[in-house]
Motif scaffolding. Structure first.
Motif, mmCIF file in Angstrom:
data_model
loop_
_atom_site.group_PDB
_atom_site.id
_atom_site.type_symbol
_atom_site.label_atom_id
_atom_site.label_comp_id
_atom_site.label_asym_id
_atom_site.label_seq_id
_atom_site.Cartn_x
_atom_site.Cartn_y
_atom_site.Cartn_z
ATOM 1 N N LEU A 290 -3.186 -3.377 4.225
ATOM 2 C CA LEU A 290 -2.687 -3.879 5.501
ATOM 3 C C LEU A 290 -3.561 -3.279 6.590
ATOM 4 O O LEU A 290 -3.618 -2.051 6.748
ATOM 5 C CB LEU A 290 -1.227 -3.487 5.739
ATOM 6 N N ARG A 291 -4.258 -4.142 7.331
ATOM 7 C CA ARG A 291 -5.153 -3.649 8.388
ATOM 8 C C ARG A 291 -4.941 -4.485 9.639
ATOM 9 O O ARG A 291 -4.953 -5.712 9.597
ATOM 10 C CB ARG A 291 -6.609 -3.735 7.935
ATOM 11 N N ASP A 292 -4.709 -3.806 10.766
ATOM 12 C CA ASP A 292 -4.421 -4.476 12.039
ATOM 13 C C ASP A 292 -3.225 -5.412 11.867
ATOM 14 O O ASP A 292 -3.325 -6.634 12.016
ATOM 15 C CB ASP A 292 -5.644 -5.236 12.546
ATOM 16 N N VAL A 293 -2.080 -4.790 11.547
ATOM 17 C CA VAL A 293 -0.858 -5.536 11.241
ATOM 18 C C VAL A 293 0.304 -4.955 12.037
ATOM 19 O O VAL A 293 0.430 -3.738 12.183
ATOM 20 C CB VAL A 293 -0.544 -5.476 9.726
ATOM 21 N N GLU A 294 1.158 -5.842 12.547
ATOM 22 C CA GLU A 294 2.417 -5.447 13.177
ATOM 23 C C GLU A 294 3.574 -5.911 12.292
ATOM 24 O O GLU A 294 3.650 -7.089 11.931
ATOM 25 C CB GLU A 294 2.545 -6.066 14.570
ATOM 26 N N VAL A 295 4.458 -4.985 11.950
ATOM 27 C CA VAL A 295 5.664 -5.295 11.177
ATOM 28 C C VAL A 295 6.852 -5.031 12.097
ATOM 29 O O VAL A 295 7.074 -3.896 12.515
ATOM 30 C CB VAL A 295 5.758 -4.425 9.903
ATOM 31 N N VAL A 296 7.608 -6.076 12.407
ATOM 32 C CA VAL A 296 8.653 -5.975 13.430
ATOM 33 C C VAL A 296 10.008 -6.362 12.836
ATOM 34 O O VAL A 296 10.160 -7.429 12.234
ATOM 35 C CB VAL A 296 8.324 -6.891 14.636
ATOM 36 N N GLU A 297 10.997 -5.482 13.026
ATOM 37 C CA GLU A 297 12.389 -5.740 12.647
ATOM 38 C C GLU A 297 12.542 -6.208 11.195
ATOM 39 O O GLU A 297 13.240 -7.166 10.885
ATOM 40 C CB GLU A 297 13.020 -6.765 13.601
ATOM 41 N N ALA A 298 11.890 -5.494 10.291
ATOM 42 C CA ALA A 298 12.034 -5.810 8.867
ATOM 43 C C ALA A 298 13.325 -5.200 8.321
ATOM 44 O O ALA A 298 13.735 -4.111 8.733
ATOM 45 C CB ALA A 298 10.836 -5.272 8.098
ATOM 46 N N ARG A 299 13.950 -5.890 7.386
ATOM 47 C CA ARG A 299 15.134 -5.388 6.684
ATOM 48 C C ARG A 299 14.815 -5.480 5.194
ATOM 49 O O ARG A 299 15.014 -6.517 4.558
ATOM 50 C CB ARG A 299 16.368 -6.223 7.020
ATOM 51 N N LEU A 300 14.281 -4.390 4.649
ATOM 52 C CA LEU A 300 13.752 -4.413 3.295
ATOM 53 C C LEU A 300 14.302 -3.251 2.484
ATOM 54 O O LEU A 300 14.681 -2.210 3.030
ATOM 55 C CB LEU A 300 12.225 -4.330 3.337
ATOM 56 N N GLY A 301 14.313 -3.431 1.170
ATOM 57 C CA GLY A 301 14.758 -2.371 0.270
ATOM 58 C C GLY A 301 13.881 -2.315 -0.962
ATOM 59 O O GLY A 301 13.496 -3.349 -1.514
ATOM 60 N N GLY A 302 13.559 -1.093 -1.383
ATOM 61 C CA GLY A 302 12.769 -0.927 -2.591
ATOM 62 C C GLY A 302 11.381 -1.527 -2.519
ATOM 63 O O GLY A 302 10.868 -2.032 -3.514
ATOM 64 N N VAL A 303 10.751 -1.469 -1.357
ATOM 65 C CA VAL A 303 9.408 -2.027 -1.204
ATOM 66 C C VAL A 303 8.396 -1.137 -1.933
ATOM 67 O O VAL A 303 8.357 0.076 -1.740
ATOM 68 C CB VAL A 303 9.013 -2.137 0.278
ATOM 69 N N GLN A 304 7.570 -1.759 -2.768
ATOM 70 C CA GLN A 304 6.551 -1.027 -3.516
ATOM 71 C C GLN A 304 5.216 -1.109 -2.773
ATOM 72 O O GLN A 304 4.577 -2.155 -2.734
ATOM 73 C CB GLN A 304 6.421 -1.606 -4.925
ATOM 74 N N LEU A 305 4.826 0.005 -2.172
ATOM 75 C CA LEU A 305 3.536 0.097 -1.498
ATOM 76 C C LEU A 305 2.716 1.246 -2.078
ATOM 77 O O LEU A 305 1.828 1.780 -1.418
ATOM 78 C CB LEU A 305 3.732 0.299 0.004
ATOM 79 N N HIS A 306 3.022 1.636 -3.310
ATOM 80 C CA HIS A 306 2.289 2.759 -3.887
ATOM 81 C C HIS A 306 0.825 2.376 -4.102
ATOM 82 O O HIS A 306 0.493 1.257 -4.501
ATOM 83 C CB HIS A 306 2.928 3.225 -5.195
ATOM 84 N N GLY A 307 -0.051 3.316 -3.759
ATOM 85 C CA GLY A 307 -1.476 3.071 -3.872
ATOM 86 C C GLY A 307 -2.038 2.130 -2.818
ATOM 87 O O GLY A 307 -3.212 1.744 -2.900
ATOM 88 N N ALA A 308 -1.235 1.774 -1.824
ATOM 89 C CA ALA A 308 -1.676 0.838 -0.783
ATOM 90 C C ALA A 308 -2.521 1.554 0.269
ATOM 91 O O ALA A 308 -2.522 2.784 0.372
ATOM 92 C CB ALA A 308 -0.482 0.165 -0.128
ATOM 93 N N VAL A 309 -3.240 0.754 1.059
ATOM 94 C CA VAL A 309 -4.030 1.271 2.182
ATOM 95 C C VAL A 309 -3.512 0.619 3.455
ATOM 96 O O VAL A 309 -3.511 -0.612 3.573
ATOM 97 C CB VAL A 309 -5.529 0.963 2.009
ATOM 98 N N LEU A 310 -3.035 1.432 4.397
ATOM 99 C CA LEU A 310 -2.543 0.944 5.680
ATOM 100 C C LEU A 310 -3.414 1.538 6.778
ATOM 101 O O LEU A 310 -3.537 2.763 6.889
ATOM 102 C CB LEU A 310 -1.084 1.350 5.917
ATOM 103 N N GLU A 311 -4.012 0.671 7.579
ATOM 104 C CA GLU A 311 -4.871 1.142 8.671
ATOM 105 C C GLU A 311 -4.602 0.319 9.922
ATOM 106 O O GLU A 311 -4.600 -0.909 9.876
ATOM 107 C CB GLU A 311 -6.343 1.027 8.279
ATOM 108 N N ARG A 312 -4.349 1.016 11.020
ATOM 109 C CA ARG A 312 -3.962 0.398 12.290
ATOM 110 C C ARG A 312 -2.778 -0.551 12.069
ATOM 111 O O ARG A 312 -2.891 -1.773 12.194
ATOM 112 C CB ARG A 312 -5.145 -0.320 12.949
ATOM 113 N N VAL A 313 -1.659 0.072 11.710
ATOM 114 C CA VAL A 313 -0.422 -0.665 11.430
ATOM 115 C C VAL A 313 0.697 -0.075 12.268
ATOM 116 O O VAL A 313 0.822 1.148 12.394
ATOM 117 C CB VAL A 313 -0.055 -0.585 9.931
#
Length: 217
Positions: free
Chosen positions: A88-111
């Motif tokens: 995820l690069r240059d991303v806006e996440v707004v008002e999420a309603r999530l459970g058990g999200v798997q982001l292991h090993g992910a790369v987040l930059e400018r989020v």
């Protein structure tokens, strides 16, 4: 301490998504996904560029190794979304309603993750750089073995956070509305906390150091 660099997402005019279902390794450019039910669909390895996902259902959606770039994700909901090893690069996440999200090993930059609530967020061994959690609630997030660089928590509630084996560099926790560390308090090197937070964490820190605190005789 350097503040996190926030994304500056400027979406072009978007075309509505009309394909019905995601495809593995699909290429989605300049599309709007509005109120789409993506439950159980397989978009592993897909690329989303200059996209808006608004009000979509992501229950058990497979987005393993996906790339989400210069996009806005608003009002997403779902349980068990698989974003492992995604980017995820240059991303806006707004008002999420999530459970058990798997982001292991992910790369987040400018989020920026703003508002909403995410339960049991799995960020084990992920890499976060220039990420801001703002006004959201994270219940039992797992940062085990992750690396966080220039990450800010602003008016964000961290409940039962796991910092086991984490590496922190210029991580600002001072404005967190709630800071409840379940594991890994010994890994706070590289973070900045407020004096009030230090007092709140004193019993946990004392226990970690083997210090017994008793009332004076």
């Amino acid at each position: 301490m350097k503040g996190a660099r926030r994304p500056e997402v400027r979406l072009p005019p978007l075309e509505p998504f009309r394909d019905g279902e995601l495809e593995p390794d699909g290429d989605y450019d300049g599309l709007e996904f509005r109120e789409e039910d993506l439950t159980g669909q397989d978009g592993a390895g897909a690329r989303f560029m200059d996209c808006a996902l608004t009000g979509c259902a992501l229950d058990e959606t497979r987005l393993h190794h996906a790339r989400i770039l210069d996009s806005v994700l608003m009002g997403l909901r779902g349980v068990g979304t698989d974003l492992a090893e995604s980017t995820l690069r240059d991303v806006e996440v707004v008002e999420a309603r999530l459970g058990g999200v798997q982001l292991h090993g992910a790369v987040l930059e400018r989020v920026v993750i703003r508002g909403g609530k995410i339960d049991y967020l799995n960020l084990r061994k992920a890499r976060l750089k220039d990420v801001v959690f703002e006004g959201c609630v994270l219940v039992e997030p797992d940062f085990g073995g992750a690396r966080l660089e220039r990450v800010e928590f602003v008016d964000c509630a961290l409940k039962g956070v796991d910092l086991t084996g984490v590496t922190l560099a210029e991580v600002d926790l001072r404005q967190a509305a709630e800071l409840d560390i379940a594991r890994g308090v010994d890994r706070l090197s590289g973070a900045v906390i407020s004096s009030g937070q230090l007092l709140d964490l004193a019993p946990v820190l004392a226990a970690q150091l083997g210090i017994r605190v008793e009332a004076g005789g």
